[in-house]
Design a protein around this motif. Structure first.
Motif, PDB file in Angstrom:
ATOM      1  N   GLN A  22      10.636  -3.069   0.482  1.00  0.00           N
ATOM      2  CA  GLN A  22       9.210  -3.357   0.291  1.00  0.00           C
ATOM      3  C   GLN A  22       8.408  -2.408   1.170  1.00  0.00           C
ATOM      4  O   GLN A  22       8.454  -2.496   2.400  1.00  0.00           O
ATOM      5  CB  GLN A  22       8.908  -4.810   0.663  1.00  0.00           C
ATOM      6  CG  GLN A  22       7.594  -5.334   0.130  1.00  0.00           C
ATOM      7  CD  GLN A  22       7.650  -5.615  -1.374  1.00  0.00           C
ATOM      8  OE1 GLN A  22       8.696  -5.934  -1.911  1.00  0.00           O
ATOM      9  NE2 GLN A  22       6.519  -5.482  -2.040  1.00  0.00           N
ATOM     10  N   ILE A  23       7.668  -1.502   0.547  1.00  0.00           N
ATOM     11  CA  ILE A  23       6.883  -0.514   1.300  1.00  0.00           C
ATOM     12  C   ILE A  23       5.480  -1.031   1.565  1.00  0.00           C
ATOM     13  O   ILE A  23       4.982  -0.970   2.699  1.00  0.00           O
ATOM     14  CB  ILE A  23       6.833   0.816   0.524  1.00  0.00           C
ATOM     15  CG1 ILE A  23       8.243   1.333   0.262  1.00  0.00           C
ATOM     16  CG2 ILE A  23       6.031   1.858   1.295  1.00  0.00           C
ATOM     17  CD1 ILE A  23       8.296   2.537  -0.658  1.00  0.00           C
ATOM     18  N   LEU A  24       4.824  -1.521   0.531  1.00  0.00           N
ATOM     19  CA  LEU A  24       3.495  -2.132   0.660  1.00  0.00           C
ATOM     20  C   LEU A  24       3.612  -3.589   0.235  1.00  0.00           C
ATOM     21  O   LEU A  24       4.276  -3.914  -0.749  1.00  0.00           O
ATOM     22  CB  LEU A  24       2.473  -1.405  -0.217  1.00  0.00           C
ATOM     23  CG  LEU A  24       2.272   0.084   0.082  1.00  0.00           C
ATOM     24  CD1 LEU A  24       1.359   0.715  -0.966  1.00  0.00           C
ATOM     25  CD2 LEU A  24       1.692   0.286   1.482  1.00  0.00           C
ATOM     26  N   ARG A  25       2.903  -4.473   0.954  1.00  0.00           N
ATOM     27  CA  ARG A  25       3.095  -5.904   0.737  1.00  0.00           C
ATOM     28  C   ARG A  25       1.822  -6.639   0.307  1.00  0.00           C
ATOM     29  O   ARG A  25       1.817  -7.858   0.212  1.00  0.00           O
ATOM     30  CB  ARG A  25       3.625  -6.564   2.019  1.00  0.00           C
ATOM     31  CG  ARG A  25       4.958  -6.005   2.478  1.00  0.00           C
ATOM     32  CD  ARG A  25       5.390  -6.602   3.800  1.00  0.00           C
ATOM     33  NE  ARG A  25       6.642  -6.035   4.275  1.00  0.00           N
ATOM     34  CZ  ARG A  25       7.848  -6.488   3.931  1.00  0.00           C
ATOM     35  NH1 ARG A  25       7.947  -7.532   3.116  1.00  0.00           N
ATOM     36  NH2 ARG A  25       8.939  -5.905   4.379  1.00  0.00           N
ATOM     37  N   GLY A  26       0.753  -5.910   0.034  1.00  0.00           N
ATOM     38  CA  GLY A  26      -0.494  -6.576  -0.356  1.00  0.00           C
ATOM     39  C   GLY A  26      -1.689  -5.932   0.315  1.00  0.00           C
ATOM     40  O   GLY A  26      -2.478  -6.586   0.985  1.00  0.00           O
ATOM     41  N   ALA A  27      -1.833  -4.616   0.129  1.00  0.00           N
ATOM     42  CA  ALA A  27      -2.909  -3.862   0.784  1.00  0.00           C
ATOM     43  C   ALA A  27      -4.201  -4.003  -0.005  1.00  0.00           C
ATOM     44  O   ALA A  27      -4.222  -3.898  -1.234  1.00  0.00           O
ATOM     45  CB  ALA A  27      -2.519  -2.388   0.900  1.00  0.00           C
ATOM     46  N   ASP A  28      -5.294  -4.246   0.711  1.00  0.00           N
ATOM     47  CA  ASP A  28      -6.631  -4.360   0.121  1.00  0.00           C
ATOM     48  C   ASP A  28      -7.523  -3.266   0.696  1.00  0.00           C
ATOM     49  O   ASP A  28      -7.561  -3.062   1.914  1.00  0.00           O
ATOM     50  CB  ASP A  28      -7.263  -5.719   0.437  1.00  0.00           C
ATOM     51  CG  ASP A  28      -6.461  -6.882  -0.120  1.00  0.00           C
ATOM     52  OD1 ASP A  28      -6.044  -6.795  -1.290  1.00  0.00           O
ATOM     53  OD2 ASP A  28      -6.259  -7.871   0.605  1.00  0.00           O
ATOM     54  N   LEU A  29      -8.260  -2.579  -0.183  1.00  0.00           N
ATOM     55  CA  LEU A  29      -9.146  -1.512   0.268  1.00  0.00           C
ATOM     56  C   LEU A  29     -10.236  -1.284  -0.765  1.00  0.00           C
ATOM     57  O   LEU A  29      -9.960  -1.268  -1.968  1.00  0.00           O
ATOM     58  CB  LEU A  29      -8.362  -0.206   0.465  1.00  0.00           C
ATOM     59  CG  LEU A  29      -9.170   1.015   0.927  1.00  0.00           C
ATOM     60  CD1 LEU A  29      -9.680   0.821   2.354  1.00  0.00           C
ATOM     61  CD2 LEU A  29      -8.331   2.287   0.827  1.00  0.00           C
ATOM     62  N   GLU A  30     -11.465  -1.115  -0.286  1.00  0.00           N
ATOM     63  CA  GLU A  30     -12.569  -0.718  -1.150  1.00  0.00           C
ATOM     64  C   GLU A  30     -13.270   0.472  -0.522  1.00  0.00           C
ATOM     65  O   GLU A  30     -13.517   0.488   0.692  1.00  0.00           O
ATOM     66  CB  GLU A  30     -13.558  -1.868  -1.362  1.00  0.00           C
ATOM     67  CG  GLU A  30     -12.987  -3.013  -2.182  1.00  0.00           C
ATOM     68  CD  GLU A  30     -14.065  -3.953  -2.689  1.00  0.00           C
ATOM     69  OE1 GLU A  30     -15.213  -3.877  -2.180  1.00  0.00           O
ATOM     70  OE2 GLU A  30     -13.771  -4.758  -3.591  1.00  0.00           O
ATOM     71  N   VAL A  31     -13.572   1.461  -1.341  1.00  0.00           N
ATOM     72  CA  VAL A  31     -14.224   2.677  -0.870  1.00  0.00           C
ATOM     73  C   VAL A  31     -15.441   2.931  -1.744  1.00  0.00           C
ATOM     74  O   VAL A  31     -15.327   2.984  -2.975  1.00  0.00           O
ATOM     75  CB  VAL A  31     -13.273   3.896  -0.927  1.00  0.00           C
ATOM     76  CG1 VAL A  31     -13.954   5.121  -0.327  1.00  0.00           C
ATOM     77  CG2 VAL A  31     -11.968   3.600  -0.184  1.00  0.00           C
ATOM     78  N   GLU A  32     -16.593   3.094  -1.098  1.00  0.00           N
ATOM     79  CA  GLU A  32     -17.830   3.344  -1.823  1.00  0.00           C
ATOM     80  C   GLU A  32     -18.033   4.842  -2.042  1.00  0.00           C
ATOM     81  O   GLU A  32     -17.424   5.683  -1.364  1.00  0.00           O
ATOM     82  CB  GLU A  32     -19.022   2.789  -1.026  1.00  0.00           C
ATOM     83  CG  GLU A  32     -18.933   1.307  -0.697  1.00  0.00           C
ATOM     84  CD  GLU A  32     -19.130   0.417  -1.894  1.00  0.00           C
ATOM     85  OE1 GLU A  32     -19.605   0.928  -2.932  1.00  0.00           O
ATOM     86  OE2 GLU A  32     -18.801  -0.787  -1.800  1.00  0.00           O
ATOM     87  N   VAL A  33     -18.895   5.176  -2.967  1.00  0.00           N
ATOM     88  CA  VAL A  33     -19.271   6.568  -3.205  1.00  0.00           C
ATOM     89  C   VAL A  33     -19.828   7.165  -1.918  1.00  0.00           C
ATOM     90  O   VAL A  33     -20.670   6.561  -1.250  1.00  0.00           O
ATOM     91  CB  VAL A  33     -20.315   6.662  -4.336  1.00  0.00           C
ATOM     92  CG1 VAL A  33     -20.846   8.089  -4.463  1.00  0.00           C
ATOM     93  CG2 VAL A  33     -19.713   6.215  -5.658  1.00  0.00           C
ATOM     94  N   GLY A  34     -19.347   8.335  -1.535  1.00  0.00           N
ATOM     95  CA  GLY A  34     -19.853   9.026  -0.357  1.00  0.00           C
ATOM     96  C   GLY A  34     -19.332   8.506   0.970  1.00  0.00           C
ATOM     97  O   GLY A  34     -19.715   9.018   2.027  1.00  0.00           O
ATOM     98  N   GLU A  35     -18.432   7.534   0.952  1.00  0.00           N
ATOM     99  CA  GLU A  35     -17.927   6.944   2.191  1.00  0.00           C
ATOM    100  C   GLU A  35     -16.671   7.668   2.672  1.00  0.00           C
ATOM    101  O   GLU A  35     -15.876   8.161   1.880  1.00  0.00           O
ATOM    102  CB  GLU A  35     -17.603   5.464   1.959  1.00  0.00           C
ATOM    103  CG  GLU A  35     -17.223   4.712   3.225  1.00  0.00           C
ATOM    104  CD  GLU A  35     -17.019   3.235   2.972  1.00  0.00           C
ATOM    105  OE1 GLU A  35     -17.137   2.454   3.932  1.00  0.00           O
ATOM    106  OE2 GLU A  35     -16.724   2.856   1.819  1.00  0.00           O
TER     107      GLU A  35
END
Length: 238
Positions: A22-35
């Motif tokens: 198991q490499i990733l177990r439940g990653a959450d990420l949000e990226v906005e325009v220009g961020e």
């Protein structure tokens, strides 16, 4: 709505003995325009795996990814390839330049797959991009004739030549000395800011991470938002 949204991203692989890693177990990420977002983590923590998923090079085992409002599961493989080619620019630690081609030819390479006017104007567009990163006088040089910093600037120009909306930089300063690395990051930040592109940087260097608006640490397959801890300069407080 975030430009890039990842929720519960998991990724596992089957080992030769049949066990699941198991490499990733439940990653959450949000990226906005220009961020600008940075992701830190120790070697082997899954940073590059996550970057490949965000850049549509790989698919998660579980979880949901939306790219510019379009769920990954609604994209055919062909559409995923087109979206990646048109909207994602990759900057790699090892540059990945073609040794037998000039700086101009390396930067023009992505435009060979452009179905529009970019194909016919590829040399002019590549020249403009190399001038933008300060290499207008090095167009005809092959990678082996360029310094490490110059090679990385060629790699940045190649990543940005199709005006991507998302820039993914995997340890972009890892092969550079401190001063050259700082110059390259300033250049990458400036160009991303000017073009309004979202920038996600994978790094182990807290000084690189500190340039971002948000910093995450990847640990045990999960992302944790954190503040970067900068080490004091040598001799400080002595």
């Amino acid at each position: 709505m975030a430009f890039l949204s990842a929720r519960g991203i998991a990724r596992s692989v089957t080992l030769p003995d049949g066990d699941e890693l198991q490499i990733l177990r439940g990653a959450d990420l949000e990226v906005e325009v220009g961020e600008h977002v940075s992701i830190m983590g120790r070697s082997g923590s899954g940073k590059s795996t996550l970057l490949n998923i965000l850049g549509l090079l790989d698919a998660p085992t579980a979880g949901a990814l939306e790219f510019d409002g379009v769920p990954l599961e609604r994209m055919s493989l062909a559409r995923r390839d087109r979206t990646r080619g048109a909207s994602v620019g990759f900057v790699f630690q090892q540059f990945n330049l073609l040794p037998g081609r000039t700086a101009l030819e390396n930067v023009a390479m992505p435009l060979l797959y452009d179905g529009g006017p970019g194909f016919w104007r590829r040399r002019a567009i590549a020249t403009e991009m190399l001038e933008r990163v300060g290499l207008g006088d090095r167009l005809g040089q092959r990678p082996e004739r360029l310094s490490g910093g110059e090679q990385q600037r060629v790699a940045i120009a190649r990543a940005l030549v199709r005006s991507p909306r998302l820039i993914l930089a995997d340890e972009p300063t890892g092969a550079l000395d401190v001063d050259t690395g700082a110059t390259v990051m300033t250049l990458l930040d400036d160009i991303a800011s000017q073009s309004g592109a979202a920038l996600v940087t994978i790094t182990h260097d807290p000084h690189v991470a500190a340039r971002a608006q948000r910093v995450y640490r990847l640990s045990d397959g999960v992302l944790h938002e954190t503040a970067p801890v900068l080490e004091p300069a040598a001799g400080a407080g002595a």
